[in-house]
Write a protein that holds these residues in place. Structure first.
Motif, PDB file in Angstrom:
ATOM      1  N   VAL A 191      -7.419  -0.585 -12.852  1.00 50.68           N
ATOM      2  CA  VAL A 191      -8.753  -0.158 -12.418  1.00 50.68           C
ATOM      3  C   VAL A 191      -8.816   1.358 -12.325  1.00 50.68           C
ATOM      4  O   VAL A 191      -9.747   1.992 -12.867  1.00 50.68           O
ATOM      5  N   ASP A 192      -7.847   1.966 -11.667  1.00 46.18           N
ATOM      6  CA  ASP A 192      -7.870   3.416 -11.504  1.00 46.18           C
ATOM      7  C   ASP A 192      -7.690   4.146 -12.828  1.00 46.18           C
ATOM      8  O   ASP A 192      -8.278   5.217 -13.048  1.00 46.18           O
ATOM      9  N   THR A 193      -6.876   3.593 -13.727  1.00 47.92           N
ATOM     10  CA  THR A 193      -6.686   4.229 -15.036  1.00 47.92           C
ATOM     11  C   THR A 193      -8.013   4.358 -15.762  1.00 47.92           C
ATOM     12  O   THR A 193      -8.368   5.440 -16.258  1.00 47.92           O
ATOM     13  N   PHE A 194      -8.779   3.294 -15.812  1.00 47.72           N
ATOM     14  CA  PHE A 194     -10.013   3.355 -16.590  1.00 47.72           C
ATOM     15  C   PHE A 194     -11.152   4.040 -15.853  1.00 47.72           C
ATOM     16  O   PHE A 194     -12.031   4.646 -16.484  1.00 47.72           O
ATOM     17  N   ARG A 195     -11.133   4.014 -14.539  1.00 50.90           N
ATOM     18  CA  ARG A 195     -12.125   4.813 -13.822  1.00 50.90           C
ATOM     19  C   ARG A 195     -11.816   6.301 -13.982  1.00 50.90           C
ATOM     20  O   ARG A 195     -12.733   7.122 -14.081  1.00 50.90           O
ATOM     21  N   GLU A 321      -0.047  11.097 -10.673  1.00 54.14           N
ATOM     22  CA  GLU A 321      -0.014  11.812  -9.399  1.00 54.14           C
ATOM     23  C   GLU A 321      -0.314  10.867  -8.237  1.00 54.14           C
ATOM     24  O   GLU A 321       0.259  10.993  -7.149  1.00 54.14           O
ATOM     25  N   ARG A 322      -1.162   9.901  -8.481  1.00 61.70           N
ATOM     26  CA  ARG A 322      -1.579   8.983  -7.424  1.00 61.70           C
ATOM     27  C   ARG A 322      -0.539   7.901  -7.168  1.00 61.70           C
ATOM     28  O   ARG A 322      -0.313   7.505  -6.023  1.00 61.70           O
ATOM     29  N   TYR A 323       0.099   7.414  -8.231  1.00 60.91           N
ATOM     30  CA  TYR A 323       0.974   6.238  -8.091  1.00 60.91           C
ATOM     31  C   TYR A 323       2.448   6.519  -8.334  1.00 60.91           C
ATOM     32  O   TYR A 323       3.285   5.656  -8.056  1.00 60.91           O
ATOM     33  N   GLY A 324       2.752   7.692  -8.857  1.00 60.74           N
ATOM     34  CA  GLY A 324       4.111   7.938  -9.303  1.00 60.74           C
ATOM     35  C   GLY A 324       5.189   7.748  -8.256  1.00 60.74           C
ATOM     36  O   GLY A 324       6.323   7.362  -8.570  1.00 60.74           O
TER      37      GLY A 324
END
Length: 339
Positions: A191-195, A321-324
């Motif tokens: 979801v976050d990737t495509f947003r 940066e958000r999930y790494g």
């Protein structure tokens, strides 16, 4: 998988993968049933149709077990979400009402967070790199974590590299996704990737997606070529873009209560069959992709085969940066393994 494996003939690669697992002590290569192998029946479910790679893997699993158990271990396959969507299947396995399934990695990650590391965009440059990680120490560690949620991870099968289809416009760069209503797997990284890329990402179970595409409530979706072909998405989707943005594993997953109830001999047979069926499905994907792409083009899909992948990779940097740092040391370990 290492480069030497890629040079093997297709029939030998599954055996080579099984040998690698056996050498690592993960299964007993060539396990044969004894004369008194107990009669065992398994119910295996998945959510796709009989043309899909998941069904190919499930059928090969069924065949291997029948051959090596001399018919003592049988598998009944339930395709087309006849026992529920993937989350429902996993929940059924947890309580023992479903024996096992071939399940997409994304929904599995909703039960064990570490599986989401494989969903990071552009993590794997090619399939062999993915196999190297999934079939090695890192993959096995993460598979083993399923036991903490009453599931048993047997092997990584394959969904494949995912690509974007839609009915609105060709997509060559991230800006072409602006406002596109795009179905994605029910997983926060997707979801976050495509947003982040500018799409209106709509998390949705696959069982609902085909109807949504037909009714026009969503514009597109993203999946590997094998799924786009198997579900004849050329009927509702005019454009296909070869972004190969995420390599999506699938898993042979079993109910841990069911696994624990199996005799050791049957466990060894089941483990071996899952590994070999997974390798076979990978081979089938590789062997048929070009033919399937041509069939989609012949059906009228406009294929963008050279999108600006550098622009896509740059655009998804915020996702890392958000999930790494949310997956312990798995992301740096994977990146190091791929160097």
């Amino acid at each position: 998988m290492n480069s030497r494996l890629s040079l093997l003939e297709p029939r030998s690669r599954a055996r080579h993968l099984a040998l690698a697992f056996a050498t690592a002590g993960l299964l007993g290569l060539g396990t044969a049933a004894s004369a008194d192998t107990p009669q065992t029946s398994l119910r295996l479910a998945h959510v796709v149709n009989s043309d899909d790679t998941y069904h190919i893997a499930a059928t090969r699993f069924q065949e291997i077990l029948a051959e090596r158990s001399d018919g003592a271990v049988s598998v009944e396959i339930f395709p087309n979400a006849s026992l529920g969507d993937e989350r429902t299947l996993l929940e059924g396995m947890q309580i023992g009402t479903v024996d096992m399934g071939v399940i997409t990695n994304g929904p599995v990650a909703n039960f064990v967070d570490e599986f989401s590391v494989f969903e990071l965009p552009f993590l794997f440059p090619d399939a062999e790199s993915a196999y190297q990680v999934l079939d090695g120490e890192i993959g096995q560690e993460i598979l083993d974590k399923l036991e903490g949620v009453n599931l048993k991870g047997l092997a990584f099968a394959e969904r494949g590299f995912r690509n974007i289809t839609n009915s609105r416009n060709p997509i060559s760069e991230p800006s072409d996704l602006d406002g596109l209503r795009l179905r994605v797997i029910e997983n926060e990284v997707y979801v976050d990737t495509f947003r982040t890329l500018g799409a209106n990402a709509v998390p949705m179970a696959w069982t609902e997606t085909l109807t949504a595409l037909q009714q026009g409530t969503i514009d597109g979706q993203e999946n590997p070529i094998n799924a786009i072909y198997a579900f004849n998405l050329a009927e509702t989707q005019d454009y296909l873009t070869m972004t190969r943005h995420i390599y999506a594993p699938a898993l042979f997953v079993m109910s841990l209560p069911k696994w624990n109830a199996l005799p050791d001999e049957v466990q060894a047979l089941v483990q071996e069959a899952a590994v070999e069926a997974s390798a076979y499905a990978r081979e089938q994907n590789a062997a048929t992709e070009a033919e399937q792409l041509q069939a989609l083009a012949d059906a009228g899909m406009q294929i963008v085969d050279s999108p600006d992948l550098d622009a896509f990779r740059s655009a998804v940097a915020p996702v890392y940066e958000r999930y790494g740092d949310q997956f312990g040391d798995y992301l740096p370990r994977i990146q190091q393994a791929l160097e």
